[in-house]
Design a protein around this motif. Structure first.
Motif, PDB file in Angstrom:
ATOM      1  N   ALA A  28       0.828  -1.208   0.000  1.00 34.44           N
ATOM      2  CA  ALA A  28       0.000   0.000   0.000  1.00 34.44           C
ATOM      3  C   ALA A  28       0.867   1.265   0.000  1.00 34.44           C
ATOM      4  O   ALA A  28       0.596   2.223  -0.730  1.00 34.44           O
ATOM      5  CB  ALA A  28      -0.934  -0.007   1.203  1.00 34.44           C
TER       6      ALA A  28
ATOM      7  N   VAL B 154       1.021   4.119  -3.094  1.00 32.38           N
ATOM      8  CA  VAL B 154       0.745   5.553  -2.911  1.00 32.38           C
ATOM      9  C   VAL B 154       1.913   6.399  -3.411  1.00 32.38           C
ATOM     10  O   VAL B 154       1.735   7.372  -4.151  1.00 32.38           O
ATOM     11  CB  VAL B 154       0.447   5.855  -1.429  1.00 32.38           C
ATOM     12  CG1 VAL B 154       0.364   7.358  -1.194  1.00 32.38           C
ATOM     13  CG2 VAL B 154      -0.853   5.182  -1.009  1.00 32.38           C
TER      14      VAL B 154
ATOM     15  N   VAL C 128       2.251   9.096  -6.728  1.00 31.86           N
ATOM     16  CA  VAL C 128       2.749  10.468  -6.616  1.00 31.86           C
ATOM     17  C   VAL C 128       3.785  10.756  -7.695  1.00 31.86           C
ATOM     18  O   VAL C 128       3.817  11.830  -8.299  1.00 31.86           O
ATOM     19  CB  VAL C 128       3.344  10.715  -5.217  1.00 31.86           C
ATOM     20  CG1 VAL C 128       4.030  12.079  -5.162  1.00 31.86           C
ATOM     21  CG2 VAL C 128       2.261  10.617  -4.144  1.00 31.86           C
TER      22      VAL C 128
ATOM     23  N   SER D 256       4.884  -2.787  -5.804  1.00 35.57           N
ATOM     24  CA  SER D 256       3.672  -2.871  -4.982  1.00 35.57           C
ATOM     25  C   SER D 256       2.797  -4.025  -5.427  1.00 35.57           C
ATOM     26  O   SER D 256       2.257  -4.769  -4.599  1.00 35.57           O
ATOM     27  CB  SER D 256       2.888  -1.558  -5.087  1.00 35.57           C
ATOM     28  OG  SER D 256       1.605  -1.684  -4.512  1.00 35.57           O
TER      29      SER D 256
ATOM     30  N   CYS E 289      -4.568  -2.821  -3.724  1.00 31.35           N
ATOM     31  CA  CYS E 289      -3.302  -2.500  -4.398  1.00 31.35           C
ATOM     32  C   CYS E 289      -3.232  -3.140  -5.785  1.00 31.35           C
ATOM     33  O   CYS E 289      -2.798  -2.510  -6.755  1.00 31.35           O
ATOM     34  CB  CYS E 289      -2.118  -2.956  -3.555  1.00 31.35           C
ATOM     35  SG  CYS E 289      -1.896  -2.027  -2.023  1.00 31.35           S
TER      36      CYS E 289
END
Length: 247
Positions: A52, A56, A60, A74, A95
């Motif tokens: 997770a 994230v 980004v 991931s 995910c």
């Protein structure tokens, strides 16, 4: 009871132990202590959490290669968490769903924008456009692709300008030179605005049977379907400048 001496469950008092001396019960008793049940081993949750976090951070930095590497990592961790039956199963599944979505967003963001029909028109210098002879026109009609990007002067009568051709192009009968009679426009062509030509908005006042003079750039051959469902072809020209002829 035929058993060696020792502590045994009290025959009359459950939960207590009583001493058997090998031949008979004595008055000695004590509480029976049961061992607590073994707790099931706790399942780990580290892989799901790591997946997770990487997802994230990868989102980004999605525009760069670093972000894409994090997303792939991931995905691998989330799959490993499911295979090893770790806790937070829902987080692992989230995910796995999020990573492909991230790559889809990156692909859409990096795709080149289609050219708008309302793009800035090319600068028109009338002397750059060749006045044709009938033979010049015949050569273009014969092999449109061989004359692609040539700038020419065309005279035409609008023969179709409707929902089938669209608001930014029309079909016409053309001639290399001005004619006195409308039936002398003989060559079937397509004329198209936008994408560097005149803006589509400037064609809104033109209708079928208008006779026009066009400064045009040849775009080669175009395929189209007739009203009788026949597959036809014709030269197509970009409209760089257009004016209605007085009749």
């Amino acid at each position: 009871m035929n058993a060696p001496a020792g502590w045994y469950p009290h025959p009359e008092n459950p939960g207590m132990l009583r001493w058997w001396d090998g031949t008979q019960w004595t008055d000695q008793t004590k509480p029976q202590v049961l061992a607590p049940p073994l707790a099931p081993p706790k399942r780990k949750k580290g892989l799901a959490v790591a997946a997770a976090v990487l997802a994230v951070v990868g989102l980004v930095f999605l525009s760069g290669i670093f972000g894409k590497i994090l997303l792939l990592t991931s995905l691998a961790l989330a799959i490993a968490a499911l295979v090893n039956k770790q806790r937070l199963k829902g987080l692992s599944i989230a995910c796995i769903c999020l990573v492909p979505l991230g790559f889809l967003i990156a692909a859409i963001a990096s795709a080149p924008s289609p050219k708008s029909e309302a793009s800035e028109p090319v600068a028109v210098v009338e002397t750059d456009y060749k006045e044709l002879t009938d033979r010049d026109m015949a050569l273009i009609i014969k092999d449109p692709d061989a004359h692609k990007d040539e700038r020419v002067v065309i005279f035409a009568k609008v023969t179709q300008f409707d929902s089938a051709t669209g608001r930014c192009s029309f079909r016409g009968n053309a001639s290399a030179v001005p004619v006195d009679k409308s039936w002398d426009y003989k060559e079937n062509i397509f004329l198209k605005g936008g994408s560097g030509g005149v803006p589509c908005e400037e064609l809104k006042d033109y209708v079928e049977d208008d006779e026009v003079k066009v400064l045009a750039t040849s775009q080669g051959e175009v395929q189209y379907e007739s009203a009788m469902r026949a597959s036809l072809s014709a030269p197509q020209f970009r409209i760089d400048k257009i004016e209605r002829l007085s009749k």
